[in-house]
Structure formats: C-alpha cells, structure tokens
Design a protein around this motif. Structure first.
Motif, PDB file in Angstrom:
ATOM      1  N   ASP A  83       0.854  -1.179   0.000  1.00  0.00           N
ATOM      2  CA  ASP A  83       0.000   0.000   0.000  1.00  0.00           C
ATOM      3  C   ASP A  83       0.894   1.234   0.000  1.00  0.00           C
ATOM      4  N   GLU A  84       0.964   1.914  -1.166  1.00  0.00           N
ATOM      5  CA  GLU A  84       1.728   3.156  -1.314  1.00  0.00           C
ATOM      6  C   GLU A  84       3.164   2.987  -0.851  1.00  0.00           C
ATOM      7  N   GLY A  85       3.780   1.921  -1.315  1.00  0.00           N
ATOM      8  CA  GLY A  85       5.201   1.730  -1.043  1.00  0.00           C
ATOM      9  C   GLY A  85       5.516   1.020   0.249  1.00  0.00           C
ATOM     10  N   PHE A  86       4.507   0.632   0.979  1.00  0.00           N
ATOM     11  CA  PHE A  86       4.728  -0.090   2.233  1.00  0.00           C
ATOM     12  C   PHE A  86       4.034  -1.452   2.171  1.00  0.00           C
ATOM     13  N   VAL A  87       4.717  -2.467   2.713  1.00  0.00           N
ATOM     14  CA  VAL A  87       4.171  -3.829   2.734  1.00  0.00           C
ATOM     15  C   VAL A  87       3.726  -4.140   4.169  1.00  0.00           C
ATOM     16  N   PRO A  88       2.432  -4.297   4.402  1.00  0.00           N
ATOM     17  CA  PRO A  88       1.958  -4.652   5.748  1.00  0.00           C
ATOM     18  C   PRO A  88       2.363  -6.090   6.097  1.00  0.00           C
ATOM     19  N   THR A  97       9.121 -15.884  25.746  1.00  0.00           N
ATOM     20  CA  THR A  97      10.090 -15.883  24.659  1.00  0.00           C
ATOM     21  C   THR A  97       9.505 -16.586  23.444  1.00  0.00           C
ATOM     22  N   SER A  98      10.067 -16.239  22.276  1.00  0.00           N
ATOM     23  CA  SER A  98       9.735 -16.958  21.041  1.00  0.00           C
ATOM     24  C   SER A  98      10.989 -17.727  20.651  1.00  0.00           C
ATOM     25  N   PRO A  99      11.038 -19.014  20.887  1.00  0.00           N
ATOM     26  CA  PRO A  99      12.272 -19.779  20.661  1.00  0.00           C
ATOM     27  C   PRO A  99      12.711 -19.819  19.205  1.00  0.00           C
ATOM     28  N   ALA A 100      11.753 -19.635  18.267  1.00  0.00           N
ATOM     29  CA  ALA A 100      12.113 -19.642  16.839  1.00  0.00           C
ATOM     30  C   ALA A 100      11.589 -18.347  16.213  1.00  0.00           C
ATOM     31  N   PRO A 101      12.398 -17.275  16.134  1.00  0.00           N
ATOM     32  CA  PRO A 101      11.935 -16.029  15.499  1.00  0.00           C
ATOM     33  C   PRO A 101      11.497 -16.286  14.057  1.00  0.00           C
ATOM     34  N   VAL A 102      10.619 -15.415  13.561  1.00  0.00           N
ATOM     35  CA  VAL A 102      10.101 -15.577  12.211  1.00  0.00           C
ATOM     36  C   VAL A 102      10.727 -14.511  11.305  1.00  0.00           C
ATOM     37  N   THR A 103      11.023 -14.903  10.047  1.00  0.00           N
ATOM     38  CA  THR A 103      11.704 -14.006   9.102  1.00  0.00           C
ATOM     39  C   THR A 103      10.832 -13.799   7.872  1.00  0.00           C
ATOM     40  N   VAL A 104      10.757 -12.529   7.416  1.00  0.00           N
ATOM     41  CA  VAL A 104      10.055 -12.213   6.169  1.00  0.00           C
ATOM     42  C   VAL A 104      11.032 -11.483   5.239  1.00  0.00           C
ATOM     43  N   THR A 105      10.816 -11.633   3.940  1.00  0.00           N
ATOM     44  CA  THR A 105      11.673 -10.988   2.937  1.00  0.00           C
ATOM     45  C   THR A 105      10.801 -10.190   1.968  1.00  0.00           C
ATOM     46  N   VAL A 106      11.144  -8.915   1.749  1.00  0.00           N
ATOM     47  CA  VAL A 106      10.420  -8.048   0.822  1.00  0.00           C
ATOM     48  C   VAL A 106      11.357  -7.711  -0.333  1.00  0.00           C
ATOM     49  N   ASN A 107      10.935  -8.092  -1.550  1.00  0.00           N
ATOM     50  CA  ASN A 107      11.765  -7.822  -2.730  1.00  0.00           C
ATOM     51  C   ASN A 107      11.905  -6.314  -2.963  1.00  0.00           C
ATOM     52  N   SER A 142      -1.938 -11.395  17.973  1.00  0.00           N
ATOM     53  CA  SER A 142      -1.383 -10.905  16.710  1.00  0.00           C
ATOM     54  C   SER A 142      -0.835  -9.497  16.872  1.00  0.00           C
ATOM     55  N   TRP A 143       0.138  -9.163  16.005  1.00  0.00           N
ATOM     56  CA  TRP A 143       0.677  -7.816  15.893  1.00  0.00           C
ATOM     57  C   TRP A 143       0.681  -7.443  14.404  1.00  0.00           C
ATOM     58  N   THR A 144       0.740  -6.157  14.119  1.00  0.00           N
ATOM     59  CA  THR A 144       0.893  -5.697  12.732  1.00  0.00           C
ATOM     60  C   THR A 144       2.099  -4.765  12.632  1.00  0.00           C
ATOM     61  N   ASP A 145       2.765  -4.799  11.471  1.00  0.00           N
ATOM     62  CA  ASP A 145       3.908  -3.940  11.208  1.00  0.00           C
ATOM     63  C   ASP A 145       3.841  -3.545   9.741  1.00  0.00           C
ATOM     64  N   SER A 146       4.648  -2.596   9.343  1.00  0.00           N
ATOM     65  CA  SER A 146       4.667  -2.143   7.950  1.00  0.00           C
ATOM     66  C   SER A 146       6.126  -1.939   7.537  1.00  0.00           C
ATOM     67  N   ILE A 147       6.511  -2.561   6.415  1.00  0.00           N
ATOM     68  CA  ILE A 147       7.891  -2.482   5.937  1.00  0.00           C
ATOM     69  C   ILE A 147       7.913  -1.692   4.616  1.00  0.00           C
ATOM     70  N   GLU A 148       8.704  -0.655   4.609  1.00  0.00           N
ATOM     71  CA  GLU A 148       8.809   0.153   3.381  1.00  0.00           C
ATOM     72  C   GLU A 148       9.562  -0.638   2.317  1.00  0.00           C
ATOM     73  N   ARG A 149       8.957  -0.625   1.065  1.00  0.00           N
ATOM     74  CA  ARG A 149       9.653  -1.278  -0.044  1.00  0.00           C
ATOM     75  C   ARG A 149      10.732  -0.314  -0.557  1.00  0.00           C
ATOM     76  N   PRO A 209      14.569   0.076  -3.005  1.00  0.00           N
ATOM     77  CA  PRO A 209      15.119  -0.502  -4.237  1.00  0.00           C
ATOM     78  C   PRO A 209      15.766  -1.877  -4.014  1.00  0.00           C
ATOM     79  N   GLN A 210      16.435  -2.090  -2.873  1.00  0.00           N
ATOM     80  CA  GLN A 210      17.129  -3.342  -2.637  1.00  0.00           C
ATOM     81  C   GLN A 210      16.262  -4.267  -1.776  1.00  0.00           C
ATOM     82  N   THR A 211      16.308  -5.565  -2.044  1.00  0.00           N
ATOM     83  CA  THR A 211      15.567  -6.561  -1.269  1.00  0.00           C
ATOM     84  C   THR A 211      16.082  -6.578   0.174  1.00  0.00           C
ATOM     85  N   ARG A 212      15.121  -6.686   1.146  1.00  0.00           N
ATOM     86  CA  ARG A 212      15.505  -6.715   2.562  1.00  0.00           C
ATOM     87  C   ARG A 212      14.814  -7.881   3.271  1.00  0.00           C
ATOM     88  N   THR A 213      15.505  -8.408   4.299  1.00  0.00           N
ATOM     89  CA  THR A 213      14.956  -9.466   5.166  1.00  0.00           C
ATOM     90  C   THR A 213      14.800  -8.911   6.577  1.00  0.00           C
TER      91      THR A 213
END
Length: 496
Positions: free
Chosen positions: A375-380, A456-466, A423-430, A432-436
């Motif tokens: 949404d407008e350059g940000f990935v929820p 604690t969260s024994p296994a953190p979760v990872t997301v990747t935005v192209n 649940s939680w929500t966050d927003s990652i700005e897209r 030029p370079q891919t980020r994890t």
C-alpha cells in the motif's frame, strides 16, 4: 524382676529396639509371673468332627499378673495335647484374640509342637473375616492355607498344617510381646475369638481343619470348625498397676519442602515422629513444635496424625532484592506423652532466604508471519503467535510482552488475551534493494514476590520483501542463499 520380664518379652526383637526402652523405675519389681492351666470347652461341627478330639482341652499359660504403665511384657499360651483318629487332618488353623488396649510388638511361635506337619507360621487376621490383615485383632497359627474361613481357604484342598491319622498332637505355643497402655487399672486379656459366640461363622471359629482327601469327592466338601465357650474369653489377664511408668524413647525428623526461599515464598515443614517399634497410636496425643533455632522463634505447632506425621506451612519475613542471603536453622520438637513417651528433638536442617526470585514461569510464543498487499510503497506484515502457557499456574495481570523487529520495539507492550493466540501488525517500506526482517517476542521483566514471569519466542520468524531494483540485489544462485527460493512481487516468507 522388671528387667528380667522386659528381657524375656523382647526375645526375638532386635537389640537396637531394646536400647530404645528407658528402663529406669526399678521399683516396679513387685509383680509375679503366673504359670497356670486353663480348661476350655469347644463345640464343633462338620462332616468329620469326631476325627479330632478337642473338647475339653487344657491351655498352658504364662503371664505377668501386673505390669507398669508402658512396660514391655510377654504372654505365652499353648493348647494341650489333642488326638486325631483314623483319618489325617489338613489345613489346620488355630486363632487367638489379641487385646485392643495394648501395643502388639511381636508374635512368636515356639518349637514345642508335637506331631504337626507343615511349616507353622503366625499371622494377624481380621477378627470378622479371618483374612490376613497387618493390624488384625486375631493371631492365627497356620501353615499358609486355611479350611473354610480365611485367606487361601478351601474345603477340598490339602496342605498347610497337617496331622497324620491315629496320632496324638499338640500345636506350638504362641508368645505375644506387648507394651502396656499408660492408664493405671487397665486389664490386658488374651482369649479365643469365638468365646461365647453363638452359631458358626468366621468370627466364632477358633479351630478348623479338613480331613484328608478320599476317593469320594463329596466327603471333602465341608470343613470342620470349633468354637469355644465363655471360659475361653480371658485365658490370661494382666493389670496395669499404679507403678512408675516405663517411658519409650521417640525419634523425630524434620524436612522442608523448599530449601531456598524467595521473598514471601511458603514452605511446608514436616516432622515424622516414631519409635523403634514403629508409629504407636499414642504419638497422636503429643504435639510437635517447629522452631527457628537461629532466632529461637516458634514457627508453629501441629499434632501428629496416625502415621506420626505433623506439618505446618510457614513463610519467613522476606528479604529485599540485593540483600545478602540469610541461612535459618529449623528443628522439630516432639513434646512426648506424660507417663508414656519421651520427647525428642530432630537434627537441625537449614533453609536459605534470598531476595531474588526462586521460581521462573516461562510462556512460549510460536510465531508465524504473513506479508499483505503493498500500500503506497509499504508492505503490511501480520505476525501471529500461538501461546503456550506454563502449566499449573495463572499468569498475573501485570505480565506484558513486546514485539521486536530485529532489536527495534514495535508498538507498546501488550497484555495477553484470554485465548491462546495473539497478533501484531507492522509495515515495511519497499526499497530498491531486497531486505529481510526478523521478528521475535520477549516479555517485559516481571517479578512478583518469589516468582519471575518470562516469555520468549524460541524460533523467530523471518520475512523478505523484494526490492524495486533487482540489479541492486546479489546474484541469485538457484538452491543457495535465503533469496534463492523467493517468488512473487512481494517476496516470500521463510522461517516458521
């Protein structure tokens, strides 16, 4: 004579047990030991009662006429010689009624039986059913099996105590080792359980057997049993005299359910009181005092139960965080019972007081994440957690958890919901370079008295935005690196 009677009474009891008796009152030497003969008349029934002549019969008895309160003594009884006629006897049992007002220390058989086959034993049995019972009110002489009444009974089986046909025989003597009650004037009697009872039943049977098996099965279908008259109710009687009591030593131990105690942490202090002869009923007449020997403070008092166990729950004054640890010494003191049992004090135990929490409860958050439509350059991003709460406790209301992206806190700390997901929500700005990005959940430090609550969260979760410019990304080699599996304009989720 007191020492002589005591030594005789404890024959067959370990020497360690003998040393537990405080035999100090030498003035108790007046009583005489009686040796006498008692005549008992039996009434018998069965298909074969004529095979064993048991009525009347004489009993040889030996017993003290008088004992001191708490004194150990013994009584010996033996049926007189009987006659078996032309058919062998099997599964013989003979019963004595034990006194309810004395502590039974031991039952011993003599080696003075005559012409009785099998291995003679003595066991305690229930007075009504005649089945074996550790605290039963009847002492049974048998060979491990019975006829009609009792444990391992059969009217057709063989074995146990036996007597050959046409044989004079005599059952072995029984020695009953007892400790007198503390009440002056009590009369301690031993007789036969069937004395003066009407009819025939397990309760009224004193003597039973079956005849040997013959070719006719029906001839073995009914056992033979005998009951006694009123003259068998008291074959021996010993009176507790107005003499100096013989006190029995007690032992006391103490334990703590927790050895290191945080602020306001309770512990259960438990004392076990006993004697060399086990836990006697009169122990419940005393009290146990729990004492902090370091400060001489009484922590509490309790009465032992039927197992000799007394316990209290205690909370020591709390230490503040950072205050040096303190050691406390705790003892349990049994009061004893006047004229009966000595008092005793346990060996001390130590507990440590600390200002730090000693119990940690951990809540686990198993994470997943979902990338939503840009949404407008940000990935929820939606981060979901399944909550695994610690068992056996309730998480306090003040407990909070914080979501982190890397080391950056996202939003404010959150309380746990009533259910087992959040649940939680966050927003990652897209860019030029891919980020994890990696997400984890940690609790805000929370301590309540001696309890620390962690999450604690024994296994953190990872997301990747192209990124918008693939030329800025490292070359993708199929099957290598975290970007090798990415597809779609938003990239993919990895991790769990």
């Amino acid at each position: 004579m007191l020492m002589k009677r005591l030594t005789s009474a404890l024959a067959g009891v370990s020497m360690a047990a003998v040393t537990a008796v405080a035999v100090t009152p030498t003035a108790n030497a007046q009583a005489d030991v009686i040796e006498d003969t008692r005549t008992v008349t039996f009434t018998c029934q069965g298909t074969d009662v004529g095979q064993a002549l048991v009525s009347p019969t004489e009993f040889d008895v030996t017993f003290p006429e008088e004992v001191a309160p708490g004194e150990f003594f013994s009584v010996t009884l033996q049926p007189g010689q009987m006659r078996n006629n032309n058919r062998a006897l099997q599964r013989i049992t003979f019963d004595y009624a034990l006194p309810a007002n004395a502590s039974i220390i031991g039952l011993n058989l003599g080696s003075d039986g005559l012409n009785v086959g099998g291995t003679a034993q003595v066991v305690r049995v229930d007075a009504t059913s005649k089945t074996t019972s550790a605290n039963g009110g009847v002492a049974r002489i048998w060979g491990g099996v019975s006829a009609r009444y009792g444990t391992s009974n059969s009217t057709n089986g063989t074995g146990g105590l036996t007597v050959n046909a046409s044989t004079d025989f005599r059952l072995p003597s029984l020695e009953v080792v007892m400790r007198a009650p503390a009440t002056v004037g009590e009369e301690i009697s031993i007789g036969l359980p069937g004395a003066n009872l009407t009819g025939f039943s397990a309760a009224s049977t004193d003597f039973q057997w079956i005849k040997a098996r013959t070719s006719s099965f029906s001839n073995n279908a009914v056992a033979n049993e005998c009951t006694s008259g009123a003259d068998a109710a008291e074959l021996t009687t010993t009176t507790v005299g107005d003499l100096d009591p013989v006190l029995l030593d007690t032992t006391t131990t103490v334990t703590s359910s927790v050895d290191v105690l945080g602020p306001n942490q309770p512990t259960t202090l438990t004392a076990q009181v006993g004697t060399q002869y086990g836990v006697l009923p009169q122990i419940a007449s005393g009290d146990v005092t729990f004492r902090d020997a370091t400060s001489d403070e009484i922590l509490g008092t309790a009465t032992p139960d039927s197992s000799g166990v007394a316990s209290i729950q205690h909370t020591f004054d709390p230490l503040t965080p950072g205050q040096p640890d303190e050691t406390r010494t705790v003892v349990a003191e049994f009061s004893g019972v006047d004229g009966d049992l000595t008092g005793s004090t346990s060996t001390p135990i130590t507990v440590t007081l600390t200002g730090d929490p000693t119990v940690t409860y951990t809540t686990t958050f198993n994470l997943t994440a979902v990338l939503n439509q840009e949404d407008e350059g940000f990935v929820p991003v939606t981060i979901n957690a399944s909550i695994v709460r610690p068992s056996g406790t309730t998480i306090p209301d003040g407990f909070r958890v914080q979501l982190y992206r890397g080391n950056t806190a996202i939003g404010e700390p959150m309380a746990l919901p009533e259910g087992n997901t959040m649940s939680w929500t966050d927003s990652i700005e897209r860019l030029p370079q891919t980020r994890t990005q990696t997400y984890r959940v940690e609790s805000v430090p929370f301590v309540e008295d001696f309890e620390e609550w962690a999450g604690t969260s024994p296994a953190p979760v990872t997301v990747t935005v192209n990124g918008t410019d693939p030329s800025l990304d490292p070359p993708i080699v199929p099957g290598t690196g975290s970007l090798g599996a990415l597809t779609g304009s938003l990239g993919s989720l990895t991790g769990s």
